[in-house]
Design an enzyme around this catalytic site. Structure first.
Site: not given
Ligand code: NDP
Ligand code: DGY
Length: 322
Positions: A158, A263, A287
């Site tokens: 994302i 969100d 959300h």
């Molecule tokens: P990814 O696993 O692709 O990305 C998560 C990122 O978080 C990784 O790049 C990781 O990088 C980073 N991360 C972990 N720890 C840290 C840290 N201490 N500092 C900075 N970065 C960190 O997941 P997605 O991008 O697919 O999704 C991300 C999150 O978005 C989900 O886990 C979920 O919680 C949230 N989300 C929310 C939604 C909504 O409806 N609002 C919908 C979908 C997702 P690295 O390991 O290199 O540190």
């Molecule tokens: C996700 O996919 O992590 C969204 O936050 C839905 O809960």
């Protein structure tokens, strides 16, 4: 052989739901908006598969309640901080999630929030029913994205989607932080790796796109907000727990930062007397990051794919990484 029992904490979107129903499982689904914990624990008893989302804690208590029939947990989300992976793994239960298919929807929403906060969209829209428009050139001034530095906390799927979209807005720099550089994604996105402190100090917009884990829980405290520029805005599409929410309230109250767009928050649903609701420069959404027809259908199908594979004892197509 008796059909496998499945509990789903909700109904999926149309096509995915039809497919789930066609698989011949003994299916129990909840239509409650907020499923009470006690009911969740009661209804998972003796099931082979669970479909859940981020609102359901799937912890040792849940696994105990389900019992040793449980083979697979399929969460209808990409985030998995609500699943006790170590405990599931220890018990030989497979876990699956729904990556990639919601990335565009969530990245779009992050940009929506950035623009809503910078351009004071909610505040401005609230004027319409009052009729109190003003023609003064100084009225309802926001800020533009062009030329601004944007910091992305977590350049994952994302985060990269957000960075790609930002390039079209002519931002001056895209910074990112994380536990390690993500060189390929950074190259694609035109983003530079900096320390968390540097990111917070230099950015005009800070966009939280990381997962919630031990290293990100309450990452944003009052001390961190004090490092931000007084005009900078914070956007959170990740999980509410990344921000220490009472500190954000204090930062908004003391005008330490320029605004916020969230969100996700703590708890969800946000109590209607939350102090966060007091600030016109704080935009709140319930959300809805992945709430598009396209994303939710695709999530539903991935969720069913994971469930079906787990119930057949096969490797899941989208296992949660351990
Ligand atoms: P990814 O696993 O692709 O990305 C998560 C990122 O978080 C990784 O790049 C990781 O990088 C980073 N991360 C972990 N720890 C840290 C840290 N201490 N500092 C900075 N970065 C960190 O997941 P997605 O991008 O697919 O999704 C991300 C999150 O978005 C989900 O886990 C979920 O919680 C949230 N989300 C929310 C939604 C909504 O409806 N609002 C919908 C979908 C997702 P690295 O390991 O290199 O540190
Ligand atoms: C996700 O996919 O992590 C969204 O936050 C839905 O809960």
């Amino acid at each position: 052989m008796a059909p496998k029992k499945v509990f789903s904490s909700y109904f999926l979107t149309e096509d995915a739901q039809k497919r789930l129903e066609s698989l011949g499982y003994d299916l129990d689904q909840s239509s409650a908006d907020q499923l009470p914990r006690t009911e969740f624990l009661r209804r998972v008893k003796g099931v082979h598969g669970i479909i859940c989302d981020s609102a359901c804690q799937v912890d040792a208590e849940t696994l105990d309640a389900a019992g040793d029939t449980l083979q697979v947990i399929s969460t209808h989300s990409v985030g998995y901080n609500h699943v006790d992976l170590a405990e599931a793994h220890r018990r030989g239960i497979q876990t699956g999630h729904t990556p990639d298919v919601l990335t565009d929807a969530v990245a779009d929403l992050a940009l929506t929030l950035i623009l809503m906060v910078l351009r004071r969209v909610v505040e401005a829209a609230a004027v319409i029913p009052t009729g109190q428009w003003c023609n003064q050139p100084t009225w309802m001034l926001g800020r533009q994205l062009r030329g601004k530095a944007v910091g992305i906390v977590g350049l994952g799927r994302i985060g990269e989607g957000v960075a790609q979209r930002l390039r079209g807005f002519g931002v001056s720099r895209i910074l990112y932080s994380g536990r390690r550089p993500r060189e390929e994604a950074a190259l694609r996105a035109g983003a530079n790796f900096v320390s968390f402190d540097e990111l917070v100090r230099q950015s005009d917009v800070v966009c939280i796109c990381c997962s919630l884990n031990d290293s990100t829980y309450h990452l944003f405290t009052y001390d961190v907000f004090k490092l931000m520029k007084p005009t900078a805005v914070i956007i959170n599409i990740s999980r509410g727990g990344v921000i220490k929410q009472e500190d954000l309230v204090s930062a908004l109250a003391n005008k330490i930062i320029g605004g916020a767009g969230l969100d996700v928050m703590t708890p969800e649903p946000l109590p209607t007397d939350s102090h966060l609701l007091k600030y016109p420069n704080c935009v709140l959404l319930p959300h809805i990051g992945s709430a598009t027809v396209e994303a939710r259908e695709a999530m539903g199908h991935l969720c069913v794919d994971n469930l079906q594979a787990g119930l057949e004892g096969k490797p899941l197509p989208n296992p949660i990484p351990m």
